[in-house]
Scaffold this motif. Structure first.
Motif, PDB file in Angstrom:
ATOM      1  N   ALA A  64      -0.345  -0.853  -5.709  1.00  0.00           N
ATOM      2  CA  ALA A  64      -0.742  -2.188  -5.265  1.00  0.00           C
ATOM      3  C   ALA A  64      -2.254  -2.367  -5.304  1.00  0.00           C
ATOM      4  O   ALA A  64      -2.764  -3.384  -5.813  1.00  0.00           O
ATOM      5  N   THR A  65      -2.998  -1.380  -4.782  1.00  0.00           N
ATOM      6  CA  THR A  65      -4.456  -1.532  -4.775  1.00  0.00           C
ATOM      7  C   THR A  65      -5.030  -1.471  -6.185  1.00  0.00           C
ATOM      8  O   THR A  65      -5.968  -2.218  -6.508  1.00  0.00           O
ATOM      9  N   ARG A  66      -4.470  -0.626  -7.042  1.00  0.00           N
ATOM     10  CA  ARG A  66      -4.929  -0.581  -8.432  1.00  0.00           C
ATOM     11  C   ARG A  66      -4.602  -1.891  -9.160  1.00  0.00           C
ATOM     12  O   ARG A  66      -5.371  -2.352 -10.018  1.00  0.00           O
ATOM     13  N   SER A  67      -3.481  -2.502  -8.834  1.00  0.00           N
ATOM     14  CA  SER A  67      -3.105  -3.781  -9.452  1.00  0.00           C
ATOM     15  C   SER A  67      -4.076  -4.876  -9.044  1.00  0.00           C
ATOM     16  O   SER A  67      -4.446  -5.738  -9.866  1.00  0.00           O
ATOM     17  N   LEU A  68      -4.498  -4.852  -7.783  1.00  0.00           N
ATOM     18  CA  LEU A  68      -5.504  -5.817  -7.334  1.00  0.00           C
ATOM     19  C   LEU A  68      -6.803  -5.628  -8.106  1.00  0.00           C
ATOM     20  O   LEU A  68      -7.449  -6.603  -8.513  1.00  0.00           O
ATOM     21  N   GLU A  69      -7.196  -4.366  -8.315  1.00  0.00           N
ATOM     22  CA  GLU A  69      -8.418  -4.081  -9.061  1.00  0.00           C
ATOM     23  C   GLU A  69      -8.332  -4.599 -10.495  1.00  0.00           C
ATOM     24  O   GLU A  69      -9.349  -4.968 -11.094  1.00  0.00           O
ATOM     25  N   LYS A  70      -7.120  -4.637 -11.041  1.00  0.00           N
ATOM     26  CA  LYS A  70      -6.917  -5.161 -12.385  1.00  0.00           C
ATOM     27  C   LYS A  70      -6.910  -6.686 -12.419  1.00  0.00           C
ATOM     28  O   LYS A  70      -6.834  -7.282 -13.496  1.00  0.00           O
ATOM     29  N   GLY A  71      -6.963  -7.318 -11.250  1.00  0.00           N
ATOM     30  CA  GLY A  71      -7.014  -8.769 -11.185  1.00  0.00           C
ATOM     31  C   GLY A  71      -5.661  -9.443 -11.069  1.00  0.00           C
ATOM     32  O   GLY A  71      -5.565 -10.671 -11.223  1.00  0.00           O
ATOM     33  N   HIS A  72      -4.597  -8.671 -10.767  1.00  0.00           N
ATOM     34  CA  HIS A  72      -3.265  -9.236 -10.670  1.00  0.00           C
ATOM     35  C   HIS A  72      -2.981  -9.733  -9.253  1.00  0.00           C
ATOM     36  O   HIS A  72      -3.555  -9.240  -8.274  1.00  0.00           O
ATOM     37  N   GLU A  73      -2.084 -10.683  -9.150  1.00  0.00           N
ATOM     38  CA  GLU A  73      -1.564 -11.107  -7.858  1.00  0.00           C
ATOM     39  C   GLU A  73      -0.433 -10.152  -7.478  1.00  0.00           C
ATOM     40  O   GLU A  73       0.453  -9.890  -8.285  1.00  0.00           O
ATOM     41  N   VAL A  74      -0.479  -9.638  -6.249  1.00  0.00           N
ATOM     42  CA  VAL A  74       0.460  -8.592  -5.843  1.00  0.00           C
ATOM     43  C   VAL A  74       1.353  -9.081  -4.706  1.00  0.00           C
ATOM     44  O   VAL A  74       0.871  -9.587  -3.695  1.00  0.00           O
ATOM     45  N   VAL A  75       2.653  -8.924  -4.903  1.00  0.00           N
ATOM     46  CA  VAL A  75       3.631  -9.112  -3.836  1.00  0.00           C
ATOM     47  C   VAL A  75       4.080  -7.720  -3.423  1.00  0.00           C
ATOM     48  O   VAL A  75       4.734  -7.010  -4.200  1.00  0.00           O
ATOM     49  N   ALA A  76       3.693  -7.310  -2.214  1.00  0.00           N
ATOM     50  CA  ALA A  76       3.980  -5.959  -1.723  1.00  0.00           C
ATOM     51  C   ALA A  76       5.186  -6.020  -0.799  1.00  0.00           C
ATOM     52  O   ALA A  76       5.108  -6.542   0.313  1.00  0.00           O
ATOM     53  N   TYR A  77       6.296  -5.466  -1.260  1.00  0.00           N
ATOM     54  CA  TYR A  77       7.560  -5.519  -0.525  1.00  0.00           C
ATOM     55  C   TYR A  77       7.877  -4.130  -0.016  1.00  0.00           C
ATOM     56  O   TYR A  77       8.010  -3.182  -0.807  1.00  0.00           O
ATOM     57  N   GLY A  78       7.981  -3.972   1.299  1.00  0.00           N
ATOM     58  CA  GLY A  78       8.215  -2.634   1.826  1.00  0.00           C
ATOM     59  C   GLY A  78       8.615  -2.648   3.287  1.00  0.00           C
ATOM     60  O   GLY A  78       8.900  -3.694   3.866  1.00  0.00           O
ATOM     61  N   GLN A  79       8.615  -1.464   3.876  1.00  0.00           N
ATOM     62  CA  GLN A  79       9.000  -1.292   5.263  1.00  0.00           C
ATOM     63  C   GLN A  79       7.972  -0.434   5.994  1.00  0.00           C
ATOM     64  O   GLN A  79       7.107   0.176   5.363  1.00  0.00           O
ATOM     65  N   THR A  80       8.083  -0.390   7.315  1.00  0.00           N
ATOM     66  CA  THR A  80       7.162   0.414   8.127  1.00  0.00           C
ATOM     67  C   THR A  80       7.974   1.297   9.068  1.00  0.00           C
ATOM     68  O   THR A  80       7.929   1.156  10.282  1.00  0.00           O
ATOM     69  N   ASN A  81       8.698   2.231   8.473  1.00  0.00           N
ATOM     70  CA  ASN A  81       9.545   3.129   9.260  1.00  0.00           C
ATOM     71  C   ASN A  81       8.808   4.379   9.722  1.00  0.00           C
ATOM     72  O   ASN A  81       9.320   5.117  10.560  1.00  0.00           O
ATOM     73  N   THR A  82       7.627   4.636   9.162  1.00  0.00           N
ATOM     74  CA  THR A  82       6.867   5.837   9.518  1.00  0.00           C
ATOM     75  C   THR A  82       5.423   5.453   9.818  1.00  0.00           C
ATOM     76  O   THR A  82       4.958   4.355   9.458  1.00  0.00           O
ATOM     77  N   GLU A  83       4.703   6.371  10.461  1.00  0.00           N
ATOM     78  CA  GLU A  83       3.292   6.121  10.742  1.00  0.00           C
ATOM     79  C   GLU A  83       2.499   5.994   9.451  1.00  0.00           C
ATOM     80  O   GLU A  83       1.548   5.204   9.362  1.00  0.00           O
ATOM     81  N   ALA A  84       2.866   6.771   8.431  1.00  0.00           N
ATOM     82  CA  ALA A  84       2.168   6.685   7.146  1.00  0.00           C
ATOM     83  C   ALA A  84       2.356   5.299   6.533  1.00  0.00           C
ATOM     84  O   ALA A  84       1.406   4.718   5.988  1.00  0.00           O
ATOM     85  N   GLU A  85       3.558   4.768   6.597  1.00  0.00           N
ATOM     86  CA  GLU A  85       3.811   3.424   6.056  1.00  0.00           C
ATOM     87  C   GLU A  85       3.038   2.366   6.831  1.00  0.00           C
ATOM     88  O   GLU A  85       2.533   1.394   6.240  1.00  0.00           O
ATOM     89  N   LYS A  86       2.921   2.546   8.133  1.00  0.00           N
ATOM     90  CA  LYS A  86       2.133   1.603   8.928  1.00  0.00           C
ATOM     91  C   LYS A  86       0.659   1.658   8.533  1.00  0.00           C
ATOM     92  O   LYS A  86      -0.017   0.613   8.448  1.00  0.00           O
ATOM     93  N   ALA A  87       0.154   2.867   8.289  1.00  0.00           N
ATOM     94  CA  ALA A  87      -1.243   3.006   7.860  1.00  0.00           C
ATOM     95  C   ALA A  87      -1.450   2.386   6.483  1.00  0.00           C
ATOM     96  O   ALA A  87      -2.465   1.713   6.235  1.00  0.00           O
TER      97      ALA A  87
END
Length: 329
Positions: free
Chosen positions: A17-40
């Motif tokens: 996702a962050t690399r896609s932003l650097e490339k100038g793309h619009e990003v739809v980030a679809y995910g979950q926050t089941n762990t502390e790592a995902e929350k971070a």
């Protein structure tokens, strides 16, 4: 270009996702926050200007809303490390979830779909060099459902431009999977289990992102299956020696036999799983000391133009520096 990434709060998905932003793309980030790592990872995506959509790939309606106007889908969401859930959970997420993403992508008129699979479809170990023609023989529910999901993807090849990438062990800044290993080596708590001669062909996350973009952009990638692997083949012993050098700590010389740990993993799984408890040791955790892979990268090089750039010594130093910057090591 508008891109949807499922599993965007995971290690690979958030980096993509962050690399896609650097490339100038619009990003739809679809995910979950089941762990502390995902929350971070969610917090880092938001800081970068992405407004993630929290949802499961089992939710078809939510996927349809998220896919509005999307050009390219990178499907990375998966049930993977869970050891205290029934097998049907892996099927619901990895197989039926994939079907949901494909159907919603088809209906949305998506131009390219890249499916993140795994080298785990090849099983425990293989004799000789593995390439994309090597027959799969998955050894656990994760590998079996990921292989079944590949079959679902191929069913859509006449309705959607699809590509499958089988992802090797991935590491680099942002990875939490190897954090315990780095910590154990730094504290001199790590010891080798077994001979340490099984092979790994790890890929740095930034090389992986490059390969995934090639899979999304090259016409020669359409309908293909590609192993995305690193440039070096390392034994477990070589791998931990390189990490020890990166964290500045010598390895302990103690070595334990493999069999007692594998037997304990089997017993703990049998006892803990019916109780819904995550076993402290399980067979998939022992894969690090058991599974052995050596790949021929020719197909990805010839059809995608994929050449991994980052050697393992450089990558482990980057990873150790990131852990230290985050206060994790």
């Amino acid at each position: 270009m508008k891109i949807l990434i499922t599993g965007a709060t995971g290690f690979i998905g958030s980096r993509l996702a962050t690399r896609s932003l650097e490339k100038g793309h619009e990003v739809v980030a679809y995910g979950q926050t089941n762990t502390e790592a995902e929350k971070a990872n969610l917090a880092r995506l938001q800081a970068a200007g992405v407004q993630p959509i929290l949802g499961s790939v089992t939710d078809r309606a939510a996927l349809e809303r998220a896919l509005d106007g999307v050009d390219v889908v990178f499907h990375l969401a998966a049930a993977q490390h869970e050891a205290n859930v029934p097998d049907r959970h892996f099927h619901e997420v990895n197989v039926e979830g994939t079907r949901n993403v494909l159907e919603a992508a088809r209906d949305a008129g998506v131009q390219r779909y890249v499916h993140g699979s795994t080298i785990g479809v090849y099983g425990e170990a293989a004799d000789g060099v593995i390439d994309e023609q090597t027959p799969p023989r998955p050894a656990n529910i994760y590998g079996r459902t990921k292989l079944e999901a590949e079959g679902v993807v191929r069913e859509f090849a006449d309705r959607l431009p699809v590509t499958i990438v089988r992802i090797s062990e991935t590491y680099g800044p942002g990875d939490r999977r190897l954090l315990k290993l780095f910590r154990a080596i730094r504290k001199r708590a790590f010891f080798m289990i077994g001979p340490g001669q099984n092979l790994h062909q790890l890929i740095h996350v930034d090389d992986l992102v490059d390969g995934m973009y090639l899979a999304a952009e090259r016409e020669s990638a359409l309908d293909g299956i590609f192993n995305l692997v690193g440039r070096e083949v390392l034994s477990t012993q070589e791998m931990v020696e390189t990490i020890a050098d990166a964290v500045g700590t010598p390895l302990r010389k103690f070595r334990a036999p493999l069999f007692p740990f594998m037997a304990a993993a089997v017993v703990l799984e049998a006892v803990c799983r019916p109780l819904g408890i995550q076993p402290p040791l399980h067979r998939r955790r022992m894969d690090f000391f058991v599974k052995s892979f050596r790949f021929d990268p020719a197909l990805a090089r010839e059809r995608l133009g994929f050449e991994p750039r980052i050697d393992f010594r450089t990558g482990t130093r980057q990873t150790a520096e990131w852990y230290e910057q985050q206060g994790l090591l």
